[in-house]
Write a protein that holds these residues in place. Structure first.
Motif, mmCIF file in Angstrom:
data_model
loop_
_atom_site.group_PDB
_atom_site.id
_atom_site.type_symbol
_atom_site.label_atom_id
_atom_site.label_comp_id
_atom_site.label_asym_id
_atom_site.label_seq_id
_atom_site.Cartn_x
_atom_site.Cartn_y
_atom_site.Cartn_z
ATOM 1 N N ALA A 148 46.768 31.796 37.623
ATOM 2 C CA ALA A 148 47.099 31.876 36.198
ATOM 3 C C ALA A 148 45.962 31.299 35.354
ATOM 4 C CB ALA A 148 48.399 31.134 35.915
ATOM 5 N N LEU A 149 45.393 30.182 35.798
ATOM 6 C CA LEU A 149 44.246 29.574 35.120
ATOM 7 C C LEU A 149 43.070 30.537 35.058
ATOM 8 C CD1 LEU A 149 44.135 25.924 36.535
ATOM 9 C CD2 LEU A 149 43.764 26.499 34.138
ATOM 10 N N PHE A 150 42.718 31.105 36.217
ATOM 11 C CA PHE A 150 41.532 31.946 36.309
ATOM 12 C C PHE A 150 41.728 33.260 35.552
ATOM 13 C CE2 PHE A 150 41.144 29.886 40.782
ATOM 14 C CZ PHE A 150 40.865 28.660 40.203
ATOM 15 N N GLU A 151 42.930 33.816 35.650
ATOM 16 C CA GLU A 151 43.226 35.056 34.927
ATOM 17 C C GLU A 151 43.136 34.835 33.418
ATOM 18 O OE1 GLU A 151 43.692 38.148 35.618
ATOM 19 O OE2 GLU A 151 44.508 38.396 37.638
ATOM 20 N N LEU A 152 43.674 33.727 32.951
ATOM 21 C CA LEU A 152 43.643 33.441 31.515
ATOM 22 C C LEU A 152 42.214 33.197 31.036
ATOM 23 C CD1 LEU A 152 45.229 33.060 28.923
ATOM 24 C CD2 LEU A 152 45.544 30.649 29.539
ATOM 25 N N ALA A 153 41.430 32.487 31.827
ATOM 26 C CA ALA A 153 40.034 32.223 31.461
ATOM 27 C C ALA A 153 39.263 33.523 31.296
ATOM 28 C CB ALA A 153 39.375 31.342 32.515
ATOM 29 N N TYR A 154 39.475 34.452 32.231
ATOM 30 C CA TYR A 154 38.756 35.736 32.183
ATOM 31 C C TYR A 154 39.370 36.680 31.152
ATOM 32 C CZ TYR A 154 37.049 40.329 33.653
ATOM 33 O OH TYR A 154 36.501 41.596 33.678
ATOM 34 N N ASP B 174 33.949 45.051 39.188
ATOM 35 C CA ASP B 174 34.540 45.221 40.521
ATOM 36 C C ASP B 174 34.700 43.892 41.240
ATOM 37 O OD1 ASP B 174 34.731 47.938 40.164
ATOM 38 O OD2 ASP B 174 32.837 48.403 41.165
ATOM 39 N N THR B 175 33.695 43.017 41.102
ATOM 40 C CA THR B 175 33.770 41.700 41.743
ATOM 41 C C THR B 175 34.907 40.880 41.139
ATOM 42 O OG1 THR B 175 31.390 41.703 42.192
ATOM 43 C CG2 THR B 175 32.509 39.580 42.265
ATOM 44 N N MET B 176 35.035 40.931 39.813
ATOM 45 C CA MET B 176 36.108 40.191 39.152
ATOM 46 C C MET B 176 37.480 40.700 39.594
ATOM 47 S SD MET B 176 35.102 37.664 37.284
ATOM 48 C CE MET B 176 36.802 37.391 36.864
ATOM 49 N N ASN B 177 37.625 42.014 39.655
ATOM 50 C CA ASN B 177 38.916 42.581 40.072
ATOM 51 C C ASN B 177 39.255 42.191 41.509
ATOM 52 O OD1 ASN B 177 39.563 43.840 37.650
ATOM 53 N ND2 ASN B 177 38.466 45.716 38.178
ATOM 54 N N GLY B 178 38.256 42.246 42.381
ATOM 55 C CA GLY B 178 38.485 41.872 43.777
ATOM 56 C C GLY B 178 38.792 40.401 43.940
ATOM 57 N N ASN C 254 51.251 38.315 33.618
ATOM 58 C CA ASN C 254 52.017 38.327 34.876
ATOM 59 C C ASN C 254 51.742 37.063 35.691
ATOM 60 O OD1 ASN C 254 53.091 40.805 34.208
ATOM 61 N ND2 ASN C 254 51.618 41.975 35.428
ATOM 62 N N ALA C 255 50.470 36.662 35.752
ATOM 63 C CA ALA C 255 50.099 35.469 36.520
ATOM 64 C C ALA C 255 50.688 34.205 35.882
ATOM 65 C CB ALA C 255 48.581 35.362 36.619
ATOM 66 N N ILE C 256 50.672 34.135 34.561
ATOM 67 C CA ILE C 256 51.226 32.973 33.858
ATOM 68 C C ILE C 256 52.738 32.892 34.066
ATOM 69 C CG2 ILE C 256 51.664 31.980 31.577
ATOM 70 C CD1 ILE C 256 48.886 33.114 30.752
#
Length: 297
Positions: free
Chosen positions: A137-143, A116-120, A187-189
């Motif tokens: 995009a960086l953070f989304e790809l890392a996770y 939940d924390t990650m999604n928020g 999508n973010a990338i």
């Protein structure tokens, strides 16, 4: 053979034959150069001058500075590896540190953020700022793919296969692997790629760029992620490896497939990945204590 010459040969071997990562070689170089300083102080200029008690004394001196057991263990491991190399190359006939015991270190469980924390944290709509688009995009790809910081910054545009949801990762020891990329990260990338040309220098191949149009530096990613967490009111110190740990734990919890997690993380030894099974058992135990009627005191 002179110790300084031997250290130089060993580092060249790690770089040219073992193909160790640049950061790993730097770590080995720092440690062995500290050991060289100790050796000079003790007039141990030749490889054959060394005995086990010399290395023990060196480690004791490091321990007295307040160094943790895990750091002492790493130091001892590097020195043992160095002397094993000297024996294999017949520079030494006997290994002076073969009986040296590595300090025992209790490995702490990695910290993670819950789902939940990650999604928020990553849920951001109608973003207009190009740099924020890059950061997301960086953070989304890392996770999404569990990448190391160095792997994030080494990613090139040519490594992406967004149509099939895949990424070629340049991992440790010059090894590459293919990992899946989730829809949110794709999508973010894509959102970042549409504005990337505003920053890109001519011929720049990196996916993630600095404001100067060059490949983004690891320090910049660390700083931007930390500031992003502070702005979101996150109490936990936010850093790239926290996203990697969270990916591994959430993936394992959902799939129960340790081998798949190992492949995505690029771990050579599955025992490294197994720490996440302990983490999930800890979460299970806490859930049991909270929810089971016969567990409540």
């Amino acid at each position: 053979m002179d110790m300084e010459v031997a250290v130089g040969k060993y580092l060249a071997y790690l770089q040219n034959e073992r193909r160790y990562a640049e950061n790993t070689i730097s770590s080995y170089s720092r440690e062995l150069n500290r050991y060289l300083l100790y050796s000079r102080d003790k007039n141990l200029s030749c490889c054959t001058d060394h005995r086990s008690f010399h290395t023990q004394e060196y480690l004791v001196q490091k321990h007295q500075t307040g160094l943790r057991a895990s750091s002492l263990r790493q130091s001892a491991s590097i020195i043992k590896s160095f002397f094993r190399y000297l024996c294999r190359e017949n520079i030494l006939s006997e290994n002076p540190v073969s009986t040296l015991q590595l300090p025992k270190a209790k490995r702490p469980l990695p910290k993670i953020l819950d789902v939940d924390t990650m999604n928020g944290l990553l849920q951001k709509d109608n973003v207009e700022d190009p740099l924020l688009k890059r950061d997301l995009a960086l953070f989304e790809l890392a996770y999404s793919s569990g990448l190391r910081l160095s792997e994030l910054t080494k990613t090139n545009l040519s490594d992406l296969d967004l149509e099939n949801g895949l990424l070629r990762v340049h991992g440790k020891g010059s090894k590459t692997r293919l990992v899946p990329v989730g829809k949110k990260a794709i999508n973010a990338i894509n959102s970042w790629i549409r504005v990337r040309k505003q920053f890109a220098s001519a011929g720049e191949t990196a996916l993630f760029l600095s404001q100067r149009g060059k490949r983004i530096a690891p320090r910049t990613v660390q700083h931007r992620l930390q500031q992003f967490g502070i702005k979101q009111g996150l109490r936990e110190h936010l850093h790239p490896h926290l996203l990697r740990h969270s990916f591994a734990s959430h993936f394992l919890e959902s799939s129960n497939n340790l081998r798949a997690v190992q492949e995505c993380l690029g771990h050579q030894d599955i025992s490294t990945t197994q720490i996440y099974t302990h983490l999930n058992f800890q979460a299970l135990a806490q859930s049991y204590d909270t929810c089971h009627p016969r567990a409540k005191k």
